[in-house]
Design a protein around this motif. Structure first.
Motif, PDB file in Angstrom:
ATOM      1  N   ILE A  18     -31.617  -2.879  -1.884  1.00  0.00           N
ATOM      2  CA  ILE A  18     -30.797  -1.715  -2.131  1.00  0.00           C
ATOM      3  C   ILE A  18     -31.672  -0.472  -2.158  1.00  0.00           C
ATOM      4  O   ILE A  18     -32.795  -0.499  -2.659  1.00  0.00           O
ATOM      5  N   ILE A 121     -20.559 -15.424   0.061  1.00  0.00           N
ATOM      6  CA  ILE A 121     -21.632 -14.944  -0.817  1.00  0.00           C
ATOM      7  C   ILE A 121     -21.830 -13.431  -0.764  1.00  0.00           C
ATOM      8  O   ILE A 121     -22.602 -12.890  -1.531  1.00  0.00           O
ATOM      9  N   ASP A 122     -21.145 -12.721   0.130  1.00  0.00           N
ATOM     10  CA  ASP A 122     -21.289 -11.255   0.084  1.00  0.00           C
ATOM     11  C   ASP A 122     -20.384 -10.666  -0.986  1.00  0.00           C
ATOM     12  O   ASP A 122     -20.793  -9.868  -1.808  1.00  0.00           O
ATOM     13  N   LYS A 226     -16.830   3.151  -6.366  1.00  0.00           N
ATOM     14  CA  LYS A 226     -18.207   3.540  -6.648  1.00  0.00           C
ATOM     15  C   LYS A 226     -19.108   2.327  -6.448  1.00  0.00           C
ATOM     16  O   LYS A 226     -18.725   1.222  -6.810  1.00  0.00           O
ATOM     17  N   VAL A 227     -20.287   2.535  -5.878  1.00  0.00           N
ATOM     18  CA  VAL A 227     -21.286   1.457  -5.903  1.00  0.00           C
ATOM     19  C   VAL A 227     -22.562   1.995  -6.531  1.00  0.00           C
ATOM     20  O   VAL A 227     -22.890   3.165  -6.384  1.00  0.00           O
ATOM     21  N   PHE A 228     -23.233   1.170  -7.264  1.00  0.00           N
ATOM     22  CA  PHE A 228     -24.462   1.613  -7.918  1.00  0.00           C
ATOM     23  C   PHE A 228     -25.407   0.439  -8.113  1.00  0.00           C
ATOM     24  O   PHE A 228     -24.997  -0.717  -8.051  1.00  0.00           O
ATOM     25  N   PRO A 230     -27.714  -2.174 -10.021  1.00  0.00           N
ATOM     26  CA  PRO A 230     -27.604  -2.764 -11.350  1.00  0.00           C
ATOM     27  C   PRO A 230     -28.607  -2.096 -12.288  1.00  0.00           C
ATOM     28  O   PRO A 230     -29.713  -1.753 -11.873  1.00  0.00           O
TER      29      PRO A 230
ATOM     30  N   ARG B 139     -17.987  -5.057 -10.900  1.00  0.00           N
ATOM     31  CA  ARG B 139     -18.465  -6.417 -10.648  1.00  0.00           C
ATOM     32  C   ARG B 139     -19.708  -6.380  -9.761  1.00  0.00           C
ATOM     33  O   ARG B 139     -19.902  -5.449  -8.994  1.00  0.00           O
ATOM     34  N   PRO B 140     -20.546  -7.401  -9.875  1.00  0.00           N
ATOM     35  CA  PRO B 140     -21.684  -7.482  -8.970  1.00  0.00           C
ATOM     36  C   PRO B 140     -21.231  -7.929  -7.582  1.00  0.00           C
ATOM     37  O   PRO B 140     -20.247  -8.645  -7.448  1.00  0.00           O
ATOM     38  N   PHE B 142     -22.889  -8.725  -3.291  1.00  0.00           N
ATOM     39  CA  PHE B 142     -24.077  -9.046  -2.508  1.00  0.00           C
ATOM     40  C   PHE B 142     -25.129  -9.738  -3.373  1.00  0.00           C
ATOM     41  O   PHE B 142     -26.254  -9.280  -3.509  1.00  0.00           O
ATOM     42  N   GLY B 143     -24.724 -10.824  -3.963  1.00  0.00           N
ATOM     43  CA  GLY B 143     -25.656 -11.632  -4.731  1.00  0.00           C
ATOM     44  C   GLY B 143     -26.293 -10.886  -5.880  1.00  0.00           C
ATOM     45  O   GLY B 143     -27.405 -11.184  -6.274  1.00  0.00           O
ATOM     46  N   GLY B 144     -25.585  -9.887  -6.416  1.00  0.00           N
ATOM     47  CA  GLY B 144     -26.101  -9.176  -7.575  1.00  0.00           C
ATOM     48  C   GLY B 144     -27.015  -8.022  -7.192  1.00  0.00           C
ATOM     49  O   GLY B 144     -27.568  -7.355  -8.063  1.00  0.00           O
ATOM     50  N   ASN B 145     -27.168  -7.772  -5.900  1.00  0.00           N
ATOM     51  CA  ASN B 145     -28.012  -6.655  -5.471  1.00  0.00           C
ATOM     52  C   ASN B 145     -27.387  -5.317  -5.813  1.00  0.00           C
ATOM     53  O   ASN B 145     -28.067  -4.296  -5.861  1.00  0.00           O
ATOM     54  N   ILE B 146     -26.088  -5.306  -5.982  1.00  0.00           N
ATOM     55  CA  ILE B 146     -25.390  -4.045  -6.137  1.00  0.00           C
ATOM     56  C   ILE B 146     -24.195  -4.244  -7.070  1.00  0.00           C
ATOM     57  O   ILE B 146     -23.667  -5.343  -7.175  1.00  0.00           O
ATOM     58  N   MET B 147     -23.822  -3.173  -7.778  1.00  0.00           N
ATOM     59  CA  MET B 147     -22.618  -3.227  -8.604  1.00  0.00           C
ATOM     60  C   MET B 147     -21.564  -2.352  -7.934  1.00  0.00           C
ATOM     61  O   MET B 147     -21.880  -1.289  -7.402  1.00  0.00           O
ATOM     62  N   ALA B 148     -20.314  -2.791  -7.968  1.00  0.00           N
ATOM     63  CA  ALA B 148     -19.254  -1.987  -7.365  1.00  0.00           C
ATOM     64  C   ALA B 148     -18.125  -1.816  -8.369  1.00  0.00           C
ATOM     65  O   ALA B 148     -17.789  -2.760  -9.090  1.00  0.00           O
TER      66      ALA B 148
END
Ligand SMILES: Cc1cc2nc3c(=O)[nH]c(=O)nc-3n(C[C@H](O)[C@H](O)[C@H](O)COP(=O)(O)OP(=O)(O)OC[C@H]3O[C@@H](n4cnc5c(N)ncnc54)[C@H](O)[C@@H]3O)c2cc1C
Ligand SMILES: Nc1ncnc2c1ncn2[C@@H]1O[C@H](COP(=O)(O)O)[C@@H](O)[C@H]1O
Lengths: 260, 334
Positions: A18, A121-122, A226-228, A230, B139-140, B142-148
């Motif tokens: 990311i 898995i995506d 929104k995306v961010f 973690p 929620r997470p 892409f395998g937790g790479n990103i939060m949406a």
């Protein structure tokens, strides 16, 4: 026995990173793979075919590159492949994807079983299997790990939180398949060659005649607002030294925080 | 009749027992309902729900819609989805929350297409945007790479599934008042297309359910060989913890796949997750990074697992883990 397997092409999450500035996924150069759980669905279909004959048809909805995933499936032993693709299908969430895939499956004759991976898995949603089954008006079980043909029904082992259940489900049926079920066989060289040359039909709006407000972005109730990235842990503590001292220190902290 | 809008929680029951996640959803539902000015209600399909309502009131439900039918005693997708969808179409709730259990993850997606609702799976955060009237579902991906953060602006109800242990449960008292609203659904017209023949509960040497565990001790390739998993089990039993594992150990055949945590295994959210000899590959993190607290034990100070750990212990797990067990035992004895 004719079995449809829905496979999705996904970015290999191993390789996705990311961009912390823009909060976007760096997808460029990330290899695409068949969703790992869909490999289990494919293998389940191939095993049923080995036992009972018939055809295994793989189907994927996505951009034209999804063609690659379909060819891979053919090299592992699927008999036919169909690409569901149209610019108008773009931006579909699981609702619109379920609807669109169901139209494609309805076009295929004599389907006894429709298989899905447990989840992709995506997005990790696990919603497309149940959605498609509803649009097709066929019974559906999630988390299948084994299936047997018993006359006009299937006997299915379904994984639960603490074991499994055995179900009897009428044909035609839909199942979502877990990893424990099996491992996908190796592709054969001969099939690999054939897969390269296979004709893969592409079905779009013209072939499927969808209700337009049900497809693509317009047909998707959910929107990403929104995306961010973690959040990162800020107060981490690293301990090193003698095990007995480290543990004494750790237990003291856990007690202070009332988690022990 | 009151015209307040409603937030519903699907009151999943198995063998007449309400699932733990329902209490958590009611507690979080209460917070959201207060913010939105909605009434909190529960939906309870079962053979006979009257006896289960009090527990739901105690966690905040003001109303419980009971749908009683012998066909609803155990989960069956066709019957349950018909019952819940019919009630939704009639009462038009604003929000419906489900536990992300094997049952919730069959029911919710089926109901979503039946009632034309959006559904967001496996949320780890829920908030309410009062101005827009939208549920903010995070929620997470892409395998937790990103939060949406997902919203569902034009369709009602807004629906989410939520994993166990994401929200805290808060019991209000043992004698909260509430109203049972029996609702009739005629299931005689629903064809019987599937039948449960048997339900098998598998015994395991560590029987604690990973999804519901408060504590988890997990072993990775650093454990070295199958016999060495004993130190992991020993620490787990001292803590009353469930045993987890990385895929590397499952693939090597050191432990059964039931224990695998991660993207292609289970997703867990315990109070404490103790990772022993696990490097911290993104696929493993995807299954455990929302744990309240993460303790990592690894001999490699550069292992990525330390990036998400609250406490990192650098050293040999074969010394540290038994020591951990010894000191916990001693602390319990004193
Ligand atoms: C599509 C896909 C899906 C996947 N899904 C999952 C999944 O669901 N779950 C999952 O776990 N993995 C998954 N993986 C695999 C993942 O990428 C990693 O390969 C795996 O998690 C590694 O397991 P590990 O940490 O146990 O092993 P390793 O990466 O080999 O790490 C072992 C660690 O142990 C440490 N160590 C060694 N000896 C000791 C000692 N004596 N004391 C202390 N530390 C020691 C080492 O320093 C090292 O950091 C997936 C991969 C792919 C491609
Ligand atoms: N675009 C797609 N094309 C084909 N199959 C899909 C697609 N999206 C999802 N699926 C199937 O539905 C399953 C669940 O996906 P999801 O609901 O996205 O987690 C996958 O494992 C696939 O079998």
């Amino acid at each position: 026995m004719n079995i449809v397997v829905c496979i999705k092409q996904v970015p290999d999450s191993d390789k996705v990173t990311i961009d912390r500035e823009t909060n976007r996924l760096n997808r460029a150069g990330v290899p695409s793979i068949i969703n790992p759980f869909d490999e289990n669905a494919l293998e389940m279909a191939l095993q049923l075919k080995d036992l009972h004959g018939g055809k295994v048809i793989v189907i994927s909805m996505g951009p034209s590159q999804a063609d690659e995933a379909l060819r891979t499936a053919l090299s592992h032993g699927a008999d036919e492949a169909i690409l569901v693709s149209d610019r108008k299908f773009g931006g579909a969430d699981t609702w619109a994807t379920s609807y669109t895939l169901s139209l494609a499956i309805k076009k295929i004759e004599g389907v006894d079983l429709v298989l899905f991976g447990k989840q992709a898995i995506d997005g990790d949603t696990a919603q497309v299997g149940p959605g498609v089954a509803h649009f097709l008006d066929i019974p559906m079980l999630t988390y299948a790990k084994a299936v047997e043909v018993t006359g006009d029904t299937f006997k299915v082992d379904k994984v639960t939180e603490d074991g499994y259940e055995i179900w009897d489900i009428d044909k035609p049926a839909a199942l979502t398949v877990v990893k424990e079920a099996n491992q996908l066989r190796m592709p054969s060289l001969k099939k690999k060659m054939a897969a390269k040359k296979a004709e893969i039909p592409c079905w779009g709006v013209e072939e499927l005649q969808p209700v337009e407000e049900n497809i693509g972005l317009a047909g998707s109730p959910t929107k990403v607002s929104k995306v961010f990235a973690p959040p990162v842990k800020l107060n981490k503590e690293i301990l090193s030294g003698e095990p007995s001292e480290m543990i004494a220190e750790l237990i003291k902290k856990l007690k202070e925080q009332h988690v022990l | 009749m009151s015209t307040t809008k409603e937030l519903w929680v699907f009151a999943e029951q198995r063998e007449g027992k309400i699932a733990g996640v329902v209490q958590e959803l009611l507690s979080q539902g209460q917070i959201l309902a207060d913010k939105a000015g909605f009434t909190l209600a529960a939906v309870l399909p079962s053979a006979d729900g009257a006896g289960l309502c009090q527990e739901l009131y105690n966690f905040g439900a003001k109303k419980v819609y009971t749908i009683d039918d012998p066909k609803l005693a155990d989960y069956q997708n066709d019957y349950y989805s018909r019952a819940v969808a019919q009630l939704i179409n009639e009462k038009k709730p604003e929000i419906v929350l489900y536990g992300a259990t094997t049952i919730g993850r069959s029911l919710a997606p089926t109901v979503a297409v039946m009632v034309d609702a959006g559904l967001t799976a496996d949320c780890t955060e829920l908030d309410f945007d009062v101005e827009a009237g939208n549920l903010l579902q995070t929620r997470p991906a892409f395998g937790g790479n990103i939060m949406a953060t997902i919203i569902c602006p034009d369709h009602r109800p807004q629906m989410s599934t939520v994993r166990s242990n994401v929200f805290k449960k808060t019991k209000l008292s043992d004698r909260e008042a509430g109203e049972q609203i029996p609702y009739e659904v005629d299931l005689s017209g629903v064809p019987e297309r599937m039948r449960r023949l048997e339900s098998v509960h598998e015994a395991d040497n560590n029987s604690i359910d990973l999804n519901a565990a408060q504590f988890i001790v997990s072993g990775g390739r650093g454990v070295g060989k199958p016999e060495n998993f004993k130190v992991i089990y020993d620490l787990a039993s001292e803590l009353g913890a469930a045993v987890g594992a990385s895929r590397a150990t499952v693939d090597a055949g050191w432990i059964s796949h039931h224990h695998q945590v991660g993207q292609t295994g289970k997703t867990v959210c315990p109070v404490i997750y103790i990772a022993c000899g696990i490097s911290g590959a993104i696929q493993h993190l995807a299954g455990m990074q929302s744990s309240d607290m993460i303790i990592a034990i690894n001999k490699d100070p550069d292992a990525p697992i330390f990036d998400i750990a609250d406490y990192g212990l650098i050293g040999d797990l074969h010394q540290i883990v038994p020591e951990f067990q010894k000191q916990i035992a001693a602390a319990k004895a004193s």
